[in-house]
Design a protein around this motif. Structure first.
Motif: not given
Ligand SMILES: NC(=O)c1ccc[n+]([C@@H]2O[C@H](COP(=O)([O-])OP(=O)(O)OC[C@H]3O[C@@H](n4cnc5c(N)ncnc54)[C@H](OP(=O)(O)O)[C@@H]3O)[C@@H](O)[C@H]2O)c1
Length: 266
Positions: A125-152
């Motif tokens: 979350a912190a790196i998103c906030n730091i980097c977003i001001p340097y991003m423009k339309a069409g730029d990509h933000l990819v966050n790596v979650a996991s299949q494990s996100a879908f169930s305890p």
């Protein structure tokens, strides 16, 4: 304007594949990890791969431990020192760093709990906030979650809970950023053959169903990000099991999973 990719967990596994597949479309890759020798090794490896060293010189190793909040100041300081948002554009931000292990929740020390939560949740979350001001339309933000996100998931409880955070946070962030044109894609891979997965647990060989290689997961994630998709899951079988995880009663899927893991923990 310098176009860069910021990739965390770039020293190996999936992160290194992201570096390989993105390096040709940016001026620099800021490769983040703790192991400086491995990060420096990327310069040599990618330099040799293109024959003239040009790709290797694009790699900027940034040694950071993302479980330590000082890392966030290092990253923001570095962006400012480059000349701010008029000098640098982050075309790709890939929050990929992660770690985890199997075991009963009671065996995780308070510091291990904090390390995991900071690395997966706070840092992302912190790196998103730091980097977003340097991003423009069409730029990509990819966050790596996991299949494990879908169930305890008992016995990778901490890991799965932090990945559920990544999934939820990223899906909401996508909507918040809609008007900016920055495209947020969450990736939820199944098992990937990397150093994260143990070969054995308590002397038992571990079988990971639908195991895939990191190059395929990275390629699918980049393709889906370019198409503007909110979610990327490589391989039909993993998409199908993820669907079941979300639609079966939680108590049932938790028990099925726990029974499949217990045999390795005895
Ligand atoms: N492998 C799988 O089955 C699987 C499945 C679904 C999702 N994922 C996710 O995919 C991502 C990449 O994992 P991987 O499978 O490629 O594992 P990996 O080969 O072990 O790579 C993990 C990367 O994260 C970095 N890292 C870990 N802790 C860090 C910290 N505190 N600070 C900075 N960097 C840190 C490591 O670099 P250093 O050691 O240099 O710090 C390494 O580059 C993770 O988010 C993981 O949760 C993996």
């Amino acid at each position: 304007m310098k176009r860069i990719a910021v990739i965390t967990g770039a020293s190996g596994g999936l992160g290194k594949e992201f570096v390989r597949q993105i390096i040709n479309e940016v001026d620099e890759v800021w490769a983040i990890g703790r192991n400086v020798a491995k990060l420096e090794g990327l310069k040599t490896e990618f330099g040799q791969a293109d024959g003239n060293g040009a790709a290797g010189s694009k790699i900027i190793p940034l040694q950071m431990d993302l479980s330590d909040s000082k890392a966030f100041d290092i990253l923001s300081g570095r962006l400012v020192s480059e000349g701010g948002d008029s000098a640098v554009e982050i075309s790709w931000l890939i929050n990929n760093a992660g770690a985890g292990r199997f075991g009963p929740s009671k065996d995780f020390s308070t510091s291990e709990l904090a390390t995991s939560i900071t690395t997966h949740c706070t840092a992302m979350a912190a790196i998103c906030n730091i980097c977003i001001p340097y991003m423009k339309a069409g730029d990509h933000l990819v966050n790596v979650a996991s299949q494990s996100a879908f169930s305890p998931l008992p016995y990778i409880n901490l890991y799965a809970a932090t990945k559920a955070f990544v999934y939820s946070y990223s899906r909401a962030l996508r909507e918040e950023l809609r008007d900016t044109g920055i495209i947020v894609t969450t990736i939820c891979p199944g098992w990937i053959k990397t150093a994260l997965l143990p070969d054995t647990l308590n002397g038992h060989m571990v079988k990971f169903p639908f195991l895939v290689t990191a190059d395929k997961v990275a390629a699918k994630a980049i393709r889906d990000a370019r198409r503007g998709k909110p979610l990327s899951i490589y391989r039909f079988a993993v998409r199908y099991v993820s669907w079941l995880q979300r639609h079966y009663p939680t108590g049932f899927s938790v028990r099925v999973w726990a029974n499949s893991v217990r045999k390795y923990l005895k």
